[in-house]
Design a protein around this motif. Structure first.
Motif, PDB file in Angstrom:
ATOM      1  N   LEU A 140       0.752  -1.166  -0.045  1.00 24.85           N
ATOM      2  CA  LEU A 140      -0.116  -0.049  -0.031  1.00 24.85           C
ATOM      3  C   LEU A 140       0.825   1.188   0.040  1.00 24.85           C
ATOM      4  N   ILE A 141       1.996   1.158   0.732  1.00 25.70           N
ATOM      5  CA  ILE A 141       2.751   2.321   0.718  1.00 25.70           C
ATOM      6  C   ILE A 141       3.277   2.643  -0.523  1.00 25.70           C
ATOM      7  N   GLU A 142       3.713   1.478  -1.447  1.00 26.59           N
ATOM      8  CA  GLU A 142       4.186   1.657  -2.718  1.00 26.59           C
ATOM      9  C   GLU A 142       3.134   2.187  -3.898  1.00 26.59           C
ATOM     10  N   ARG A 143       2.145   1.683  -3.351  1.00 25.72           N
ATOM     11  CA  ARG A 143       0.955   2.104  -4.468  1.00 25.72           C
ATOM     12  C   ARG A 143       0.176   3.373  -4.153  1.00 25.72           C
ATOM     13  N   ALA A 144       0.535   3.885  -3.049  1.00 25.58           N
ATOM     14  CA  ALA A 144      -0.207   5.178  -2.470  1.00 25.58           C
ATOM     15  C   ALA A 144       0.696   6.259  -2.682  1.00 25.58           C
ATOM     16  N   GLY A 145       2.233   5.982  -2.737  1.00 25.91           N
ATOM     17  CA  GLY A 145       3.020   7.122  -2.897  1.00 25.91           C
ATOM     18  C   GLY A 145       3.816   7.575  -1.748  1.00 25.91           C
ATOM     19  N   GLY A 146       3.793   6.650  -0.512  1.00 24.25           N
ATOM     20  CA  GLY A 146       4.372   7.069   0.743  1.00 24.25           C
ATOM     21  C   GLY A 146       3.705   6.515   1.785  1.00 24.25           C
ATOM     22  N   GLU A 147       4.318   6.282   3.083  1.00 28.77           N
ATOM     23  CA  GLU A 147       3.504   5.910   4.144  1.00 28.77           C
ATOM     24  C   GLU A 147       2.513   6.656   4.788  1.00 28.77           C
ATOM     25  N   GLU A 148       2.679   8.024   4.520  1.00 24.64           N
ATOM     26  CA  GLU A 148       1.587   9.026   4.949  1.00 24.64           C
ATOM     27  C   GLU A 148       0.258   9.049   4.217  1.00 24.64           C
ATOM     28  N   ALA A 149       0.757   8.822   2.984  1.00 27.31           N
ATOM     29  CA  ALA A 149      -0.608   8.533   2.059  1.00 27.31           C
ATOM     30  C   ALA A 149      -1.156   7.488   2.095  1.00 27.31           C
ATOM     31  N   ALA A 150      -0.433   6.058   2.341  1.00 26.49           N
ATOM     32  CA  ALA A 150      -0.809   5.089   2.507  1.00 26.49           C
ATOM     33  C   ALA A 150      -1.975   4.799   3.937  1.00 26.49           C
TER      34      ALA A 150
END
Length: 326
Positions: free
Chosen positions: A238-248
Protein backbone atom coordinates in the motif's frame (compact mmCIF):
# COMPACT_ATOMS: atom_id res chain seq x y z
CA UNK A 1 9.08 -14.95 3.56
CA UNK A 2 10.84 -17.66 1.58
CA UNK A 3 10.30 -18.11 -2.14
CA UNK A 4 8.59 -21.45 -1.49
CA UNK A 5 6.19 -19.96 1.05
CA UNK A 6 5.37 -17.00 -1.19
CA UNK A 7 4.76 -19.29 -4.15
CA UNK A 8 2.50 -21.55 -2.07
CA UNK A 9 0.56 -18.54 -0.78
CA UNK A 10 -0.10 -17.39 -4.35
CA UNK A 11 -0.85 -20.78 -5.90
CA UNK A 12 -4.64 -20.54 -5.85
CA UNK A 13 -4.50 -16.95 -7.08
CA UNK A 14 -2.23 -17.97 -9.96
CA UNK A 15 -4.31 -20.95 -11.01
CA UNK A 16 -7.51 -18.92 -10.65
CA UNK A 17 -5.95 -16.37 -13.00
CA UNK A 18 -5.36 -19.08 -15.59
CA UNK A 19 -1.71 -19.98 -15.12
CA UNK A 20 -1.17 -23.68 -15.68
CA UNK A 21 -0.55 -25.21 -12.21
CA UNK A 22 2.21 -27.50 -13.43
CA UNK A 23 4.03 -24.66 -15.18
CA UNK A 24 3.59 -22.47 -12.09
CA UNK A 25 5.05 -25.15 -9.82
CA UNK A 26 7.93 -25.73 -12.24
CA UNK A 27 8.79 -22.02 -12.47
CA UNK A 28 8.47 -21.33 -8.75
CA UNK A 29 10.17 -24.61 -7.81
CA UNK A 30 13.40 -23.34 -9.37
CA UNK A 31 13.48 -20.24 -7.16
CA UNK A 32 16.13 -20.27 -4.45
CA UNK A 33 15.45 -16.68 -3.39
CA UNK A 34 12.30 -14.57 -3.56
CA UNK A 35 14.26 -11.82 -5.31
CA UNK A 36 14.34 -14.09 -8.37
CA UNK A 37 10.53 -13.93 -8.70
CA UNK A 38 10.20 -11.15 -11.24
CA UNK A 39 12.97 -12.40 -13.52
CA UNK A 40 11.63 -15.97 -13.48
CA UNK A 41 8.06 -14.95 -14.30
CA UNK A 42 9.11 -12.59 -17.07
CA UNK A 43 11.23 -15.37 -18.54
CA UNK A 44 8.21 -17.67 -18.53
CA UNK A 45 6.16 -14.94 -20.20
CA UNK A 46 8.75 -14.50 -22.93
CA UNK A 47 8.72 -18.24 -23.58
CA UNK A 48 5.04 -17.87 -24.43
CA UNK A 49 5.84 -14.90 -26.67
CA UNK A 50 8.31 -17.15 -28.48
CA UNK A 51 5.64 -19.84 -28.85
CA UNK A 52 3.29 -17.21 -30.23
CA UNK A 53 5.86 -16.41 -32.89
CA UNK A 54 6.14 -20.08 -33.86
CA UNK A 55 2.43 -20.97 -33.73
CA UNK A 56 0.76 -22.30 -36.85
CA UNK A 57 -2.59 -20.56 -36.44
CA UNK A 58 -3.87 -17.17 -35.34
CA UNK A 59 -5.83 -18.85 -32.55
CA UNK A 60 -2.73 -20.48 -31.07
CA UNK A 61 -0.77 -17.26 -31.48
CA UNK A 62 -3.45 -15.28 -29.66
CA UNK A 63 -3.73 -17.81 -26.87
CA UNK A 64 0.02 -17.70 -26.23
CA UNK A 65 -0.08 -13.90 -26.14
CA UNK A 66 -2.92 -14.13 -23.61
CA UNK A 67 -0.98 -16.52 -21.38
CA UNK A 68 2.13 -14.35 -21.69
CA UNK A 69 0.10 -11.39 -20.45
CA UNK A 70 -0.82 -13.30 -17.30
CA UNK A 71 2.79 -14.31 -16.64
CA UNK A 72 3.96 -10.74 -17.10
CA UNK A 73 1.26 -9.57 -14.70
CA UNK A 74 2.24 -12.10 -12.06
CA UNK A 75 5.84 -10.97 -12.44
CA UNK A 76 4.69 -7.74 -10.73
CA UNK A 77 3.36 -9.47 -7.61
CA UNK A 78 6.75 -10.33 -6.11
CA UNK A 79 10.07 -8.51 -5.89
CA UNK A 80 10.86 -7.16 -9.34
CA UNK A 81 12.98 -4.13 -10.28
CA UNK A 82 11.33 -4.26 -13.68
CA UNK A 83 7.71 -4.21 -12.45
CA UNK A 84 6.79 -1.23 -14.61
CA UNK A 85 8.19 -2.99 -17.67
CA UNK A 86 6.37 -6.22 -16.76
CA UNK A 87 3.06 -4.37 -16.42
CA UNK A 88 3.60 -2.67 -19.78
CA UNK A 89 4.48 -6.01 -21.38
CA UNK A 90 1.32 -7.57 -19.91
CA UNK A 91 -0.72 -4.75 -21.39
CA UNK A 92 0.90 -5.13 -24.81
CA UNK A 93 0.57 -8.91 -24.88
CA UNK A 94 -3.12 -8.76 -24.00
CA UNK A 95 -3.69 -6.23 -26.74
CA UNK A 96 -1.97 -8.48 -29.29
CA UNK A 97 -4.04 -11.43 -28.08
CA UNK A 98 -7.33 -9.60 -28.48
CA UNK A 99 -6.39 -8.37 -31.95
CA UNK A 100 -6.32 -12.01 -33.02
CA UNK A 101 -8.92 -13.66 -30.80
CA UNK A 102 -11.50 -10.87 -30.42
CA UNK A 103 -10.92 -8.26 -33.11
CA UNK A 104 -14.13 -6.51 -32.06
CA UNK A 105 -12.59 -5.70 -28.65
CA UNK A 106 -12.03 -1.96 -28.15
CA UNK A 107 -9.40 -0.14 -26.13
CA UNK A 108 -11.10 2.59 -24.10
CA UNK A 109 -9.15 4.90 -21.82
CA UNK A 110 -9.31 8.20 -20.04
CA UNK A 111 -7.21 10.34 -17.67
CA UNK A 112 -7.42 7.84 -14.80
CA UNK A 113 -8.30 4.50 -16.39
CA UNK A 114 -7.58 2.18 -19.28
CA UNK A 115 -8.96 -1.15 -20.39
CA UNK A 116 -10.62 -3.36 -22.94
CA UNK A 117 -14.30 -3.53 -23.80
CA UNK A 118 -15.12 -7.05 -24.94
CA UNK A 119 -18.27 -8.87 -25.96
CA UNK A 120 -21.16 -8.33 -28.35
CA UNK A 121 -21.85 -4.80 -29.56
CA UNK A 122 -25.56 -5.38 -28.97
CA UNK A 123 -25.17 -6.79 -25.46
CA UNK A 124 -28.14 -6.12 -23.19
CA UNK A 125 -25.86 -4.98 -20.37
CA UNK A 126 -22.23 -4.18 -19.58
CA UNK A 127 -20.20 -5.19 -16.54
CA UNK A 128 -17.05 -3.40 -15.42
CA UNK A 129 -14.48 -5.67 -13.72
CA UNK A 130 -12.46 -3.72 -11.14
CA UNK A 131 -9.12 -5.10 -9.88
CA UNK A 132 -7.56 -4.65 -6.46
CA UNK A 133 -4.40 -3.27 -4.90
CA UNK A 134 -1.84 -5.28 -6.89
CA UNK A 135 -4.08 -6.91 -9.51
CA UNK A 136 -4.91 -5.68 -12.97
CA UNK A 137 -7.08 -6.22 -16.01
CA UNK A 138 -4.99 -9.18 -17.19
CA UNK A 139 -5.60 -11.23 -14.04
CA UNK A 140 -9.30 -12.05 -13.81
CA UNK A 141 -9.73 -13.82 -17.12
CA UNK A 142 -12.07 -16.46 -15.66
CA UNK A 143 -14.43 -13.79 -14.30
CA UNK A 144 -14.44 -11.98 -17.63
CA UNK A 145 -14.94 -15.23 -19.55
CA UNK A 146 -17.88 -16.27 -17.34
CA UNK A 147 -19.59 -12.93 -17.96
CA UNK A 148 -18.92 -13.04 -21.71
CA UNK A 149 -20.44 -16.52 -21.94
CA UNK A 150 -23.67 -15.08 -20.56
CA UNK A 151 -23.92 -12.57 -23.38
CA UNK A 152 -22.74 -9.56 -21.39
CA UNK A 153 -20.27 -6.98 -22.59
CA UNK A 154 -17.31 -6.66 -20.22
CA UNK A 155 -14.96 -3.77 -19.59
CA UNK A 156 -11.83 -5.08 -17.82
CA UNK A 157 -9.98 -2.05 -16.48
CA UNK A 158 -6.97 -0.65 -14.69
CA UNK A 159 -7.56 2.40 -12.55
CA UNK A 160 -5.25 4.66 -10.52
CA UNK A 161 -2.32 2.72 -9.09
CA UNK A 162 -3.32 -0.48 -10.88
CA UNK A 163 -1.79 -2.57 -13.66
CA UNK A 164 -0.59 -0.51 -16.60
CA UNK A 165 -1.15 2.70 -14.58
CA UNK A 166 0.70 1.61 -11.42
CA UNK A 167 3.95 3.28 -12.42
CA UNK A 168 2.37 6.64 -13.20
CA UNK A 169 -0.47 7.06 -10.69
CA UNK A 170 -1.44 6.28 -7.10
CA UNK A 171 -4.48 4.67 -5.51
CA UNK A 172 -7.48 6.78 -4.56
CA UNK A 173 -10.29 5.94 -2.16
CA UNK A 174 -12.93 8.00 -3.98
CA UNK A 175 -13.00 5.50 -6.83
CA UNK A 176 -16.55 6.43 -7.81
CA UNK A 177 -15.09 9.36 -9.73
CA UNK A 178 -13.12 6.88 -11.85
CA UNK A 179 -16.18 4.66 -12.36
CA UNK A 180 -18.19 7.72 -13.38
CA UNK A 181 -15.57 8.55 -16.02
CA UNK A 182 -15.63 4.95 -17.24
CA UNK A 183 -19.42 5.00 -17.62
CA UNK A 184 -19.19 8.29 -19.50
CA UNK A 185 -16.53 6.87 -21.83
CA UNK A 186 -18.58 3.74 -22.46
CA UNK A 187 -21.58 5.91 -23.32
CA UNK A 188 -23.96 3.93 -21.11
CA UNK A 189 -26.87 4.80 -18.86
CA UNK A 190 -25.90 2.17 -16.29
CA UNK A 191 -23.49 -0.70 -15.66
CA UNK A 192 -22.91 -3.64 -13.38
CA UNK A 193 -19.70 -3.82 -11.33
CA UNK A 194 -17.61 -6.77 -10.16
CA UNK A 195 -14.76 -5.91 -7.80
CA UNK A 196 -12.11 -8.23 -6.45
CA UNK A 197 -10.03 -7.72 -3.28
CA UNK A 198 -9.59 -3.95 -2.80
CA UNK A 199 -11.66 -3.68 -5.97
CA UNK A 200 -14.54 -4.90 -3.82
CA UNK A 201 -14.28 -1.75 -1.74
CA UNK A 202 -14.01 0.35 -4.90
CA UNK A 203 -17.18 -1.27 -6.24
CA UNK A 204 -19.16 -0.84 -3.02
CA UNK A 205 -18.01 2.77 -2.64
CA UNK A 206 -19.00 3.43 -6.25
CA UNK A 207 -22.38 1.71 -5.84
CA UNK A 208 -23.12 4.02 -2.92
CA UNK A 209 -22.12 7.23 -4.71
CA UNK A 210 -22.67 6.65 -8.44
CA UNK A 211 -26.36 6.36 -9.33
CA UNK A 212 -25.66 4.64 -12.65
CA UNK A 213 -24.41 1.46 -10.96
CA UNK A 214 -27.29 -1.00 -11.46
CA UNK A 215 -25.89 -4.08 -9.66
CA UNK A 216 -22.64 -4.96 -7.93
CA UNK A 217 -20.63 -7.97 -6.77
CA UNK A 218 -17.73 -7.84 -4.32
CA UNK A 219 -15.27 -10.74 -3.95
CA UNK A 220 -12.93 -10.66 -0.94
CA UNK A 221 -13.49 -6.93 -0.59
CA UNK A 222 -12.66 -5.08 2.65
CA UNK A 223 -15.43 -3.54 4.73
CA UNK A 224 -12.97 -1.46 6.74
CA UNK A 225 -9.17 -1.29 6.93
CA UNK A 226 -7.17 -0.58 10.08
CA UNK A 227 -3.57 0.37 9.33
CA UNK A 228 -2.17 -0.99 12.60
CA UNK A 229 -3.44 -4.53 12.00
CA UNK A 230 -2.63 -4.88 8.30
CA UNK A 231 0.03 -7.54 7.64
CA UNK A 232 3.44 -5.99 6.84
CA UNK A 233 3.42 -7.19 3.20
CA UNK A 234 0.05 -5.48 2.62
CA UNK A 235 1.30 -2.31 4.32
CA UNK A 236 4.45 -2.27 2.18
CA UNK A 237 2.42 -2.75 -0.98
CA UNK A 238 0.00 0.00 0.00
CA UNK A 239 2.89 2.36 0.71
CA UNK A 240 4.24 1.62 -2.76
CA UNK A 241 0.90 2.07 -4.53
CA UNK A 242 -0.10 5.17 -2.51
CA UNK A 243 3.22 6.97 -2.94
CA UNK A 244 4.47 6.94 0.64
CA UNK A 245 3.55 5.88 4.16
CA UNK A 246 1.60 9.01 5.08
CA UNK A 247 -0.53 8.68 1.95
CA UNK A 248 -0.98 4.95 2.58
CA UNK A 249 -2.16 5.55 6.15
CA UNK A 250 -4.57 8.20 4.93
CA UNK A 251 -5.89 5.89 2.22
CA UNK A 252 -6.41 3.00 4.67
CA UNK A 253 -8.32 5.32 7.00
CA UNK A 254 -10.72 6.18 4.19
CA UNK A 255 -11.54 2.54 3.43
CA UNK A 256 -14.64 2.27 5.61
CA UNK A 257 -18.05 1.25 4.30
CA UNK A 258 -19.98 1.47 7.57
CA UNK A 259 -21.63 4.78 6.63
CA UNK A 260 -21.78 4.13 2.89
CA UNK A 261 -23.33 0.65 2.90
CA UNK A 262 -26.87 1.87 3.71
CA UNK A 263 -26.64 4.17 0.67
CA UNK A 264 -26.16 1.26 -1.77
CA UNK A 265 -29.59 1.09 -3.35
CA UNK A 266 -28.82 -1.39 -6.13
CA UNK A 267 -28.72 -5.19 -5.71
CA UNK A 268 -25.42 -6.18 -4.06
CA UNK A 269 -23.82 -9.63 -3.77
CA UNK A 270 -21.01 -9.93 -1.21
CA UNK A 271 -18.78 -13.02 -1.38
CA UNK A 272 -15.81 -13.87 0.83
CA UNK A 273 -13.88 -16.78 2.28
CA UNK A 274 -13.40 -18.00 5.82
CA UNK A 275 -9.70 -18.68 5.23
CA UNK A 276 -8.92 -15.12 4.15
CA UNK A 277 -6.15 -13.83 6.41
CA UNK A 278 -6.30 -10.11 5.59
CA UNK A 279 -7.95 -8.22 8.49
CA UNK A 280 -11.01 -6.32 7.37
CA UNK A 281 -11.74 -8.77 4.55
CA UNK A 282 -12.57 -11.91 6.48
CA UNK A 283 -16.21 -11.02 7.14
CA UNK A 284 -18.27 -9.08 4.62
CA UNK A 285 -21.53 -9.78 6.43
CA UNK A 286 -21.91 -6.18 7.74
CA UNK A 287 -21.73 -4.80 4.21
CA UNK A 288 -24.46 -7.13 2.97
CA UNK A 289 -26.58 -6.58 6.06
CA UNK A 290 -26.40 -2.79 5.91
CA UNK A 291 -27.02 -2.56 2.16
CA UNK A 292 -30.79 -2.50 1.52
CA UNK A 293 -30.58 -5.17 -1.21
CA UNK A 294 -27.48 -6.97 0.04
CA UNK A 295 -26.92 -10.72 -0.10
CA UNK A 296 -24.03 -12.42 1.67
CA UNK A 297 -22.29 -15.63 0.63
CA UNK A 298 -19.50 -16.95 2.86
CA UNK A 299 -17.36 -19.92 1.81
CA UNK A 300 -15.68 -21.31 4.95
CA UNK A 301 -12.86 -22.95 2.96
CA UNK A 302 -12.27 -19.98 0.65
CA UNK A 303 -9.01 -18.04 0.71
CA UNK A 304 -8.37 -14.47 -0.43
CA UNK A 305 -9.80 -14.01 -3.93
CA UNK A 306 -11.38 -17.45 -3.53
CA UNK A 307 -9.04 -19.00 -6.07
CA UNK A 308 -9.38 -22.30 -4.21
CA UNK A 309 -13.18 -22.22 -4.41
CA UNK A 310 -14.02 -21.19 -7.98
CA UNK A 311 -16.77 -23.83 -8.48
CA UNK A 312 -18.54 -22.54 -5.36
CA UNK A 313 -19.05 -18.95 -6.49
CA UNK A 314 -17.99 -18.00 -10.01
CA UNK A 315 -20.90 -19.39 -12.03
CA UNK A 316 -23.34 -18.34 -9.32
CA UNK A 317 -22.03 -14.77 -9.27
CA UNK A 318 -22.09 -14.52 -13.07
CA UNK A 319 -25.67 -15.80 -13.15
CA UNK A 320 -26.65 -13.44 -10.34
CA UNK A 321 -25.36 -10.23 -11.95
CA UNK A 322 -26.66 -11.29 -15.35
CA UNK A 323 -30.11 -11.72 -13.83
CA UNK A 324 -29.90 -8.52 -11.81
CA UNK A 325 -29.01 -6.48 -14.90
CA UNK A 326 -31.73 -8.13 -16.98
Amino acid sequence: MSAADFAAANLSRATGAGLDPHEYLRVTGDLTDLDQWGEAFMRAAREHLARAGQAATAISTGEHFQVAARWFHFATLGPNRASALAAAEADTAMGRALELLEPQARRIEGPGFTGWLRGPADAAATVVVVPGLDSGKEEFHDVVAALLRRGLAVYAMDGPGQGALAATSTVRADYHHVIGQVIDALGLRNVGLVGLSLGGYYVAESAARESRVAAAVTVSGPFRLHWDVLPPPVRDLLIERAGGEEAARRFAGQVDLSALAPQISCPLLVIDGGQDVIPGVTNGEPLARLAPQGRYVSLPHGDHLLGNARPDWLAMAADWISGALA
